[in-house]
Design an enzyme around this catalytic site. Structure first.
Site, PDB file in Angstrom:
ATOM      1  CB  CYS A 210      10.634   3.714 -14.109  1.00 58.49           C
ATOM      2  SG  CYS A 210      11.936   4.429 -15.102  1.00 58.49           S
TER       3      CYS A 210
ATOM      4  NE  ARG B  72       9.345   6.306  -7.026  1.00 56.80           N
ATOM      5  CZ  ARG B  72      10.148   6.767  -7.974  1.00 56.80           C
ATOM      6  NH1 ARG B  72       9.705   6.956  -9.185  1.00 56.80           N
ATOM      7  NH2 ARG B  72      11.412   7.022  -7.725  1.00 56.80           N
ATOM      8  N   PRO B  73       3.771   4.502  -3.531  1.00 59.08           N
ATOM      9  CG  PRO B  73       3.494   3.758  -1.357  1.00 59.08           C
ATOM     10  CD  PRO B  73       4.188   3.412  -2.628  1.00 59.08           C
ATOM     11  CB  ILE B  74       1.665   9.798  -3.893  1.00 60.15           C
ATOM     12  CG1 ILE B  74       0.176   9.560  -4.201  1.00 60.15           C
ATOM     13  CG2 ILE B  74       2.522   9.498  -5.104  1.00 60.15           C
ATOM     14  CD1 ILE B  74      -0.378  10.506  -5.245  1.00 60.15           C
ATOM     15  CG  ASP B  75       1.071   6.516   1.683  1.00 60.00           C
ATOM     16  OD1 ASP B  75       2.117   6.671   1.034  1.00 60.00           O
ATOM     17  OD2 ASP B  75       0.950   5.676   2.587  1.00 60.00           O
ATOM     18  CG  LEU B  76       4.707   8.728   3.387  1.00 57.05           C
ATOM     19  CD1 LEU B  76       6.174   8.361   3.425  1.00 57.05           C
ATOM     20  CD2 LEU B  76       4.148   8.831   4.805  1.00 57.05           C
TER      21      LEU B  76
ATOM     22  CE  LYS C  26      14.765  11.634 -13.621  1.00 59.90           C
ATOM     23  NZ  LYS C  26      14.404  10.262 -13.286  1.00 59.90           N
ATOM     24  CG  ASN C  27      16.846  11.682  -9.029  1.00 60.92           C
ATOM     25  OD1 ASN C  27      15.935  11.701  -9.861  1.00 60.92           O
ATOM     26  ND2 ASN C  27      17.502  10.576  -8.717  1.00 60.92           N
TER      27      ASN C  27
ATOM     28  NE  ARG D 264      11.597   8.874 -17.149  1.00 62.13           N
ATOM     29  CZ  ARG D 264      11.842   8.172 -16.045  1.00 62.13           C
ATOM     30  NH1 ARG D 264      12.226   6.919 -16.126  1.00 62.13           N
ATOM     31  NH2 ARG D 264      11.691   8.719 -14.860  1.00 62.13           N
TER      32      ARG D 264
ATOM     33  NE  ARG E  47       7.221   5.288  -9.992  1.00 66.80           N
ATOM     34  CZ  ARG E  47       6.242   4.401 -10.136  1.00 66.80           C
ATOM     35  NH1 ARG E  47       5.720   4.216 -11.330  1.00 66.80           N
ATOM     36  NH2 ARG E  47       5.786   3.717  -9.113  1.00 66.80           N
TER      37      ARG E  47
ATOM     38  CG  ASP F 242      17.797   6.015  -8.417  1.00 71.85           C
ATOM     39  OD1 ASP F 242      16.815   5.249  -8.396  1.00 71.85           O
ATOM     40  OD2 ASP F 242      17.694   7.251  -8.499  1.00 71.85           O
TER      41      ASP F 242
END
Length: 417
Positions: free
Chosen positions: A115, A120-124, A22-23, A397, A91, A305
């Protein structure tokens, strides 16, 4: 509402073919938005994959399934907006951001859902794209990104090896003007699979031994036929199911090197582990020994995970296991559910101490998130009596026919509703 009805106590034994990752499939589908017509094989049937296919349609890239393959075809101009309901359903939908800006020169979307694992910051992600020339603003829970003159290469150093930020940067850089040099990047197998896909489409990407990724942007990417790598987390889940029920399992279509950290822990707990080029055979003892200390780390360390799944196995092991969660601060939401089965688990901050018990007892349970849901199912498989597990939308999922595979391995599990 669908539930699993599980009668525990059966040994998990037999053979299972592990589905595609999946990933890996999700970022490859995101990259398909900027590539030519492609055939992506070994794509699992998951709700997250279905959402990704819908998102591609909004971006002007049609996607349809034929067996285990997804065929992507470039269509009309598409849109630079992803509907809110699709962003909220997955997500990891943020991985489409780089491809959207690269293809359309703009992107408008809400913050991603999925989830609830805490911050789970997206700043990067945003930092990398801004370094490449994107203008980014946030207002009212929405992101607005624009690069009307296109993206350009840049030197980017990630302060943490974020998988998603690495993927977004690589996808965006593939067609940006000039060279992008990315340091501090993630090195997960799924990253390498994405690079292989993009290289097949004509991208110029090199990774040095120290993990530095260099991308020389090309004007156009063509299509390719690509096979997604096996899902290492699904493989680890089935192996843990066999380990904690005293079973024996042959996992096929696996890359053993991708799960070496998990295999080492299982061997240390008393399992006999044999490996081949694309298979792993595990023979479990009557009762596992404790795992000692398990710390989640970026690859090649122990994957976050797998933390909840390995914890489920530790609940019936002889002795005490210490888990330290270093990636997400809220990834113990499965613990109250395992306690309902009789597990002895104490948490404080990022640490969880699991003292194995001789017996678990069936209970009414809820899947709290994707991997936590798998852990709850494994706990029910090892428990005496009947368990009912709700919240299967989380499990769907990330696991393709989990109940069918477990049933073929001897588990007494059925989906009702």
């Amino acid at each position: 509402m669908s539930v699993y009805i599980i009668h525990g106590g059966n040994r998990v034994r037999g053979r299972v073919a592990v589905h595609g990752a999946k990933n890996s499939a999700l970022p490859i589908l995101a990259a398909a938005a900027v590539c030519g017509d492609s055939v992506i094989e070994n794509c699992p049937r998951l709700t997250d994959i279905s959402v990704a296919m819908e998102i591609l349609g909004h971006l002007g890239c049609r996607a349809r399934r034929e067996g285990d393959a997804i065929l992507t075809t470039q269509g009309g101009p598409g849109d630079c907006r992803i509907p809110d309901e699709l962003m909220g359903a997955m997500r990891s939908s943020i991985v489409f951001l780089g491809g959207m800006v690269a293809r359309h020169g703009c992107a408008e979307l809400t913050l991603p859902g999925g989830c609830e694992l805490g911050a789970r910051p997206i700043d990067l992600h945003l930092f990398a794209l801004s370094q490449m020339g994107a203008d980014i603003t946030e207002a009212g829970g929405r992101l607005y990104c624009s690069a009307p003159r296109g993206l350009h290469g840049a030197r980017i150093n990630l302060s943490f090896p974020s998988v998603g930020a690495t993927e977004n940067t690589i996808i965006a850089a593939a067609t940006a003007r000039g060279e992008t040099v990315l340091t501090g990047a993630a090195r997960e197998p799924e990253i390498l699979d994405l690079i292989d896909f993009l290289r097949g489409c004509g991208a110029s990407i090199d990774m040095a031994l120290d993990g530095t990724i260099r991308v020389e942007g090309v004007e156009r990417l063509h299509g390719v036929r690509h096979r997604v790598i096996p899902d290492r987390i699904a493989a680890g889940t089935y192996l843990c199911a066999a380990a904690m029920t005293g079973g024996e399992l042959l996992a096929q279509d696996v890359v053993p090197g991708h799960i070496s950290s998990c295999l080492s822990l299982l061997e240390g707990a008393g399992c006999r582990v044999e490996t081949g080029p694309d298979w792993v055979r595990l023979t479990a003892p009557e009762r596992l020994e404790a795992f000692g200390t398990v710390k989640t780390m970026p690859y090649p360390g122990f994957p976050t995970d797998m933390q909840s799944v390995m914890m489920a196995a530790a609940t019936v092991a002889r002795g005490t296991t210490l888990f330290v969660e270093n990636i997400f601060e809220s990834r113990y939401r499965h613990v109250p559910e395992l306690r309902k089965l009789g597990a002895s688990i104490v948490t404080e901050g990022r640490a969880a101490v699991v003292t194995g018990v001789e017996r678990l007892t069936g209970a009414s349970l809820v899947s709290t998130d994707l991997r936590g849901g798998a852990a709850v199912v494994l706990g029910a498989l090892a428990a005496e009596g009947e368990s009912v597990v709700a919240g299967l939308d989380h499990i769907d999922r990330g696991y393709d026919d989990l109940e069918g595979n477990l049933r073929r391995l001897g588990a007494d599990i059925k989906r009702d509703g």
